[in-house]
Design an enzyme around this catalytic site. Structure first.
Site, PDB file in Angstrom:
ATOM      1  N   PHE A 247      -3.586 -18.861   3.203  1.00 20.58           N
ATOM      2  CA  PHE A 247      -3.407 -18.001   2.027  1.00 20.58           C
ATOM      3  C   PHE A 247      -2.997 -16.592   2.439  1.00 20.58           C
ATOM      4  O   PHE A 247      -3.321 -16.116   3.533  1.00 20.58           O
ATOM      5  CB  PHE A 247      -4.695 -17.949   1.201  1.00 20.58           C
ATOM      6  CG  PHE A 247      -4.764 -19.020   0.151  1.00 20.58           C
ATOM      7  CD1 PHE A 247      -4.643 -18.704  -1.193  1.00 20.58           C
ATOM      8  CD2 PHE A 247      -4.913 -20.352   0.511  1.00 20.58           C
ATOM      9  CE1 PHE A 247      -4.679 -19.690  -2.163  1.00 20.58           C
ATOM     10  CE2 PHE A 247      -4.963 -21.343  -0.449  1.00 20.58           C
ATOM     11  CZ  PHE A 247      -4.844 -21.023  -1.797  1.00 20.58           C
TER      12      PHE A 247
ATOM     13  N   SER B  48     -11.916  -8.112  -1.426  1.00 20.34           N
ATOM     14  CA  SER B  48     -10.538  -8.403  -1.034  1.00 20.34           C
ATOM     15  C   SER B  48     -10.292  -9.904  -1.033  1.00 20.34           C
ATOM     16  O   SER B  48     -11.222 -10.703  -1.190  1.00 20.34           O
ATOM     17  CB  SER B  48     -10.241  -7.842   0.367  1.00 20.34           C
ATOM     18  OG  SER B  48     -11.053  -8.486   1.340  1.00 20.34           O
TER      19      SER B  48
ATOM     20  N   ASP C 213     -20.430  -7.323  -1.375  1.00 27.56           N
ATOM     21  CA  ASP C 213     -19.573  -7.130  -0.213  1.00 27.56           C
ATOM     22  C   ASP C 213     -20.176  -6.041   0.652  1.00 27.56           C
ATOM     23  O   ASP C 213     -20.990  -5.244   0.168  1.00 27.56           O
ATOM     24  CB  ASP C 213     -18.144  -6.750  -0.638  1.00 27.56           C
ATOM     25  CG  ASP C 213     -17.087  -7.190   0.374  1.00 27.56           C
ATOM     26  OD1 ASP C 213     -17.086  -6.654   1.499  1.00 27.56           O
ATOM     27  OD2 ASP C 213     -16.259  -8.059   0.037  1.00 27.56           O
TER      28      ASP C 213
ATOM     29  N   LEU D  29      -9.609 -13.778  -1.323  1.00 29.06           N
ATOM     30  CA  LEU D  29      -9.948 -14.835  -2.273  1.00 29.06           C
ATOM     31  C   LEU D  29     -11.093 -14.421  -3.190  1.00 29.06           C
ATOM     32  O   LEU D  29     -11.123 -14.801  -4.367  1.00 29.06           O
ATOM     33  CB  LEU D  29     -10.319 -16.112  -1.508  1.00 29.06           C
ATOM     34  CG  LEU D  29      -9.248 -16.650  -0.548  1.00 29.06           C
ATOM     35  CD1 LEU D  29      -9.739 -17.929   0.122  1.00 29.06           C
ATOM     36  CD2 LEU D  29      -7.936 -16.897  -1.279  1.00 29.06           C
TER      37      LEU D  29
ATOM     38  N   LYS E 285     -17.496 -24.840   8.617  1.00 29.75           N
ATOM     39  CA  LYS E 285     -16.875 -25.052   7.306  1.00 29.75           C
ATOM     40  C   LYS E 285     -17.037 -26.509   6.860  1.00 29.75           C
ATOM     41  O   LYS E 285     -17.217 -26.790   5.669  1.00 29.75           O
ATOM     42  CB  LYS E 285     -15.400 -24.659   7.346  1.00 29.75           C
ATOM     43  CG  LYS E 285     -15.159 -23.164   7.396  1.00 29.75           C
ATOM     44  CD  LYS E 285     -15.622 -22.454   6.122  1.00 29.75           C
ATOM     45  CE  LYS E 285     -15.163 -20.999   6.080  1.00 29.75           C
ATOM     46  NZ  LYS E 285     -15.552 -20.308   4.835  1.00 29.75           N
TER      47      LYS E 285
ATOM     48  N   CYS F 248     -17.472 -16.429  -1.326  1.00 26.92           N
ATOM     49  CA  CYS F 248     -16.289 -16.359  -0.470  1.00 26.92           C
ATOM     50  C   CYS F 248     -16.549 -15.641   0.852  1.00 26.92           C
ATOM     51  O   CYS F 248     -15.769 -15.787   1.794  1.00 26.92           O
ATOM     52  CB  CYS F 248     -15.152 -15.635  -1.200  1.00 26.92           C
ATOM     53  SG  CYS F 248     -14.549 -16.484  -2.674  1.00 26.92           S
TER      54      CYS F 248
ATOM     55  N   SER G  15     -12.801 -24.656   3.965  1.00 29.68           N
ATOM     56  CA  SER G  15     -11.485 -24.375   4.551  1.00 29.68           C
ATOM     57  C   SER G  15     -10.813 -25.693   4.866  1.00 29.68           C
ATOM     58  O   SER G  15     -11.487 -26.698   5.127  1.00 29.68           O
ATOM     59  CB  SER G  15     -11.631 -23.550   5.827  1.00 29.68           C
ATOM     60  OG  SER G  15     -10.401 -23.488   6.544  1.00 29.68           O
TER      61      SER G  15
ATOM     62  N   TYR H  14     -15.809 -22.276  13.679  1.00 30.34           N
ATOM     63  CA  TYR H  14     -15.325 -22.114  12.306  1.00 30.34           C
ATOM     64  C   TYR H  14     -15.148 -23.478  11.629  1.00 30.34           C
ATOM     65  O   TYR H  14     -15.629 -23.697  10.512  1.00 30.34           O
ATOM     66  CB  TYR H  14     -14.006 -21.351  12.326  1.00 30.34           C
ATOM     67  CG  TYR H  14     -13.406 -21.089  10.975  1.00 30.34           C
ATOM     68  CD1 TYR H  14     -13.900 -20.067  10.160  1.00 30.34           C
ATOM     69  CD2 TYR H  14     -12.342 -21.853  10.503  1.00 30.34           C
ATOM     70  CE1 TYR H  14     -13.333 -19.822   8.908  1.00 30.34           C
ATOM     71  CE2 TYR H  14     -11.780 -21.611   9.264  1.00 30.34           C
ATOM     72  CZ  TYR H  14     -12.280 -20.595   8.464  1.00 30.34           C
ATOM     73  OH  TYR H  14     -11.727 -20.358   7.231  1.00 30.34           O
TER      74      TYR H  14
ATOM     75  N   THR I 267      -3.933 -13.628   2.372  1.00 32.03           N
ATOM     76  CA  THR I 267      -5.048 -12.685   2.326  1.00 32.03           C
ATOM     77  C   THR I 267      -4.769 -11.548   3.308  1.00 32.03           C
ATOM     78  O   THR I 267      -3.840 -11.637   4.123  1.00 32.03           O
ATOM     79  CB  THR I 267      -6.350 -13.403   2.688  1.00 32.03           C
ATOM     80  OG1 THR I 267      -6.189 -14.016   3.968  1.00 32.03           O
ATOM     81  CG2 THR I 267      -6.683 -14.479   1.652  1.00 32.03           C
TER      82      THR I 267
END
Length: 263
Positions: free
Chosen positions: A199, A16, A37, A18, A170, A85, A153, A166, A201
């Site tokens: 984005f 799913s 995945d 990106l 990143k 990703c 990110s 996060y 998503t």
């Protein structure tokens, strides 16, 4: 690198968002794509759509990742392209109000460690495993053997409140890029990262359904164009980073010029 059916790729998180857009973009120019995945139904559906292969891989499991690469290479040959990703993490403020006690609580070391394993360590794991395989390939023009694209990110540079794990992890992904590129220069493997902004998503589209006013506010906060990024725009940059051999050791923002406020 010339992208065609002589080239194989591994895309993590390809079920799913990106990752899916990256897999679709690579397949559209003939590249043989293996999707890693944990979402079997979604990953297999994307693989069927693009004529690729699906492999259930937990990026936090060393043996499972090695098995995934082995299966992908058995199906499509040694990859020259890795697009990473997939990620897992937890959110929370360094110190926050505890609603149960009325006092304060901290973001636990265990939750921070989980995020570091799911973002930073997993990025190194996938990049280094792929690079080891790429080292065995015959070189292309300029001596190139492969290209690694990691996903950081915009939060790597302007993380918001509640993104201590996060954002810092990143940022660590961006920190991997130059030393990896330098480590791999003698075998002709490049490494770059993309820092996507906001984005469209699946998690963000869920916000649109649940709280459209918040979604509209996020879109309006982007300087130009005033919308969320399209996953296919991420996929387009993935193609360019692989095609253009002079992209190496770079961390590139893809964000419509947004700079995230504290909250």
């Amino acid at each position: 690198m010339k992208l065609d059916n002589s080239v194989s790729a591994v895309v993590t998180g390809g079920a799913s968002g990106l990752g899916r857009a990256s897999a679709q973009a690579l397949a559209s120019v003939g590249v043989k794509v293996a999707i890693f995945d944990m979402n079997e139904e979604g990953g297999q559906a994307v693989a069927n759509e693009i004529g690729g292969t699906f492999h259930k891989v937990n990026i936090m499991d060393e043996a499972g990742a090695e098995a995934g690469f082995a299966a992908a290479r058995a199906a499509n040959g040694q990859e020259r392209i890795l697009v990473h990703c997939a990620q897992v993490s937890k959110g929370g403020k360094t110190v926050a109000k505890d609603r149960e006690t009325g006092g304060f609580k901290r973001f636990s070391t265990e939750d921070y460690e989980f995020s570091a394993l799911g973002i930073l360590v997993a990025s190194y794991r996938m990049a280094s495993m792929s690079a080891l395989g790429m080292a065995s390939l015959e070189p292309l023009e300029d001596g190139e053997r492969g290209c690694i694209t990691l996903t950081a990110s915009a939060a790597a540079q302007d993380a918001q409140i509640g993104q201590v794990a996060y954002g810092s992890c990143k940022a660590g992904v961006n920190g991997l890029v130059l030393p990896i590129a330098r480590d791999l220069m003698d075998i002709g493997v490049r490494c770059n990262s993309i820092m996507p902004g906001i984005f469209a998503t699946p998690p963000m589209l869920a916000v649109k359904d649940r709280a459209p006013q918040i979604f509209e506010g996020l879109a309006a906060s982007v300087p130009f164009p005033k919308r969320l990024g399209k996953p296919e725009e991420f996929g387009s940059l993935v193609l360019e980073l692989n095609r253009n051999t002079y992209f190496n050791g770079q961390a590139i923002r893809l964000d419509g010029a947004i700079r995230m406020p504290p909250r």
